[in-house]
Design an enzyme around this catalytic site. Sequence first.
Site, PDB file in Angstrom:
ATOM      1  N   ASP A 341      35.759  44.578  40.627  1.00  0.00           N
ATOM      2  CA  ASP A 341      34.515  45.340  40.604  1.00  0.00           C
ATOM      3  C   ASP A 341      33.557  44.733  39.577  1.00  0.00           C
ATOM      4  O   ASP A 341      33.961  44.413  38.451  1.00  0.00           O
ATOM      5  CB  ASP A 341      34.846  46.792  40.242  1.00  0.00           C
ATOM      6  CG  ASP A 341      33.626  47.684  40.190  1.00  0.00           C
ATOM      7  OD1 ASP A 341      32.975  47.846  41.229  1.00  0.00           O
ATOM      8  OD2 ASP A 341      33.334  48.215  39.099  1.00  0.00           O
ATOM      9  N   GLU A 377      33.331  40.916  43.401  1.00  0.00           N
ATOM     10  CA  GLU A 377      32.073  41.565  43.732  1.00  0.00           C
ATOM     11  C   GLU A 377      31.042  40.877  42.839  1.00  0.00           C
ATOM     12  O   GLU A 377      30.976  41.161  41.635  1.00  0.00           O
ATOM     13  CB  GLU A 377      32.123  43.059  43.441  1.00  0.00           C
ATOM     14  CG  GLU A 377      30.831  43.767  43.808  1.00  0.00           C
ATOM     15  CD  GLU A 377      30.815  45.237  43.404  1.00  0.00           C
ATOM     16  OE1 GLU A 377      30.301  46.063  44.176  1.00  0.00           O
ATOM     17  OE2 GLU A 377      31.317  45.551  42.305  1.00  0.00           O
TER      18      GLU A 377
END
Length: 686
Positions: A341, A377
């Site tokens: 993330d 990401e």
Amino acid sequence: MSLSIELNKGQTFPLGASVLTNGVNFAVYAPLAKQLFVCLFDASGHTEVLKLAMNNNEGGIWSLHITPLAMGTLYGYRAEGEYQPKKGLFFNSQKLLIDPYAKDLFGEFTWSERHYGQMPKGTLSTVNNAIDIPKSKVTQLQPYQGKKPGHSWGETVIYECHVKGATARHPSIPSQLQGTYLGLSHPSFIEHLRTLGVTTLELLPVHSFISEQFLTAKGLQNYWGYNTLNFFTPNKDYLVTDEIGEFQQMVTKLHQAGIEVILDVVYNHTAEAGSDGPLLSWRGLNNPGYYRSVNDNPEVYINDTGCGNTLNIDDPFSLKMVLDSLRYWVEIMGVDGFRFDLATILGRTPHGFSQTHSFLQAINQDPVLSQVKLIAEPWDIGPGGYQLGAFPAPWREWNDKYRDVVRRFWQGQHNMLADLAKRLHGSFDLFDHNHRGPLNSINFITSHDGFTLTDLVSYEQKHNEANGEQNRDGHSANYSFNCGVEGFTDDLKVTSMRLQQQKNFLLTLLLSKGVPMLSSGSEMGHSQGGNNNAYCQNNRTSWLAWKDSQRSHSLIRFIDDVLTLRKQHCVFKHSVFLHDSDKRFSVDWYTEQSQAMQESDWHDGSKQFLMYSLKDTQLNTALLIILNASNVAVKCQLPANHDLSVWRLALSSVDQAMVKNTEQFEVAAQSSWVFTANLEDECNGE
């Protein structure tokens, strides 16, 4: 617990609580503390039985060996030192701290003023928080022993799902297993994944996490889990018996079925929020090391995450913690990889993002971590935060440009053909450098963050009122459309077009070069009622409605059919981009009259039709793909196949599609088609 114990200085490695033949060794890093204590609790976790001073060692590591002591012992740390926020110091011995290396936790977390280091008027808090915080638990699992599937990137198909939401309403899974790790490894769910053709399960965060205080005050919960309390402990809400070994059991059963497990991990921030947040673990032990702060103003956190704090991975011990955590999940828990993330944060130096950041280099040289699946990401809200295409090999990256371009094309926007071709072809403009290829792109249409696939074709506006933020949260640029009616309708014409558009998206995704990712529920018409930010909806808004879907079978069959076709063609497994010099594979782009696309065709903004072929000269096979996003039918002539048999219709998003004349036929409005020629054998990989 016996009070007749023997204390020894202990070892500084490994960090955390280690079970030895003659007791337990505790080691924790707190270089600026004046004194560290191990606090032992009774079996209920309510009573602090002993508070034992630890020994300071070279390098700022405190240690203590306690004999006898056994598995299951509950403990926490207390740290004495300065409480000077302006200096970045937050020591307060009244706050029981979770071991950053705890492998298990016991008890529930409860929000209260007891967790804060100072009172509202700035005075030091003297209130003990032990009653409201989970206790660290001495635990030691054996290393994972199962055989891992080891799917190559060329054969990987990812299914992103939430541990609870995937099975919480599954009628064939026993109620006690629904919404748990063991629910994911139940034969009914595994059969579903195998029917789809999925190879790899990507789980939303499973590290122990808590809900933010502002959510609990509104009666909501952090459902997704991007608010980490500990980087080594599985979230215990997903357990059946409170035994963390259930996570290993889940991985083993999935592996036996040939399904990999990837974890969505959050190493960019923690649940301690801003500098005025609670003292739960890291801040109370080594705040300047664990968190990034503004130069010459250590009280002010850098907030590149939007969550109050940013993990300082430039610090050697913060970096070590992250690497130790990753290895733990691979070697002990058995997982096959990670999706990071806000991964740009992990490669950001004080001068900006760097492909040679110590974290990326450490991963690359690590004999364990360099061999697992790594997905970034590639963005955050910090300076220079958008880094799609910038990560080094062997990293893969979520490709939001793919998502947006494909959405805009099927939404009916003009001037999309050139960009669409790039995305279908593996996004060579982003990844054709530094020995990277089309398989570095993780292609997706929808994910946990945003509209579901059904809502993407059912809503033009977000409807997030249930989140309690007056519909201000969530993305506004969704490139969605409602096929004529906003939200639910029983109009058969509208529902039929919505189903066709979902098939258009799925066919495009699964027959693009790159690694495809499906979001859970895409195969069964899952709707969140237009909520495109359901992070706090731990309810039927987010849980898959297995019994309610009336279109699940058609979409499941469609996905299976498309993936079967994908597996039969080596062009989708090819790890390098096709260039003019490539003698085996070729791609040709055509107008609706089967003429080669010219420069003027690519820049004709009115065109919403694209036809192209993918040929494999070695296997003497070809695919012809036709995409028509126009709201009118297009008369099409198929290109000649000089060395192959005639084109045969393989798939279409149009129900009961038939083509009587392959030389000339009408491509229905807003439809997609796939033809094959001389398909002989399945591709066995590259």
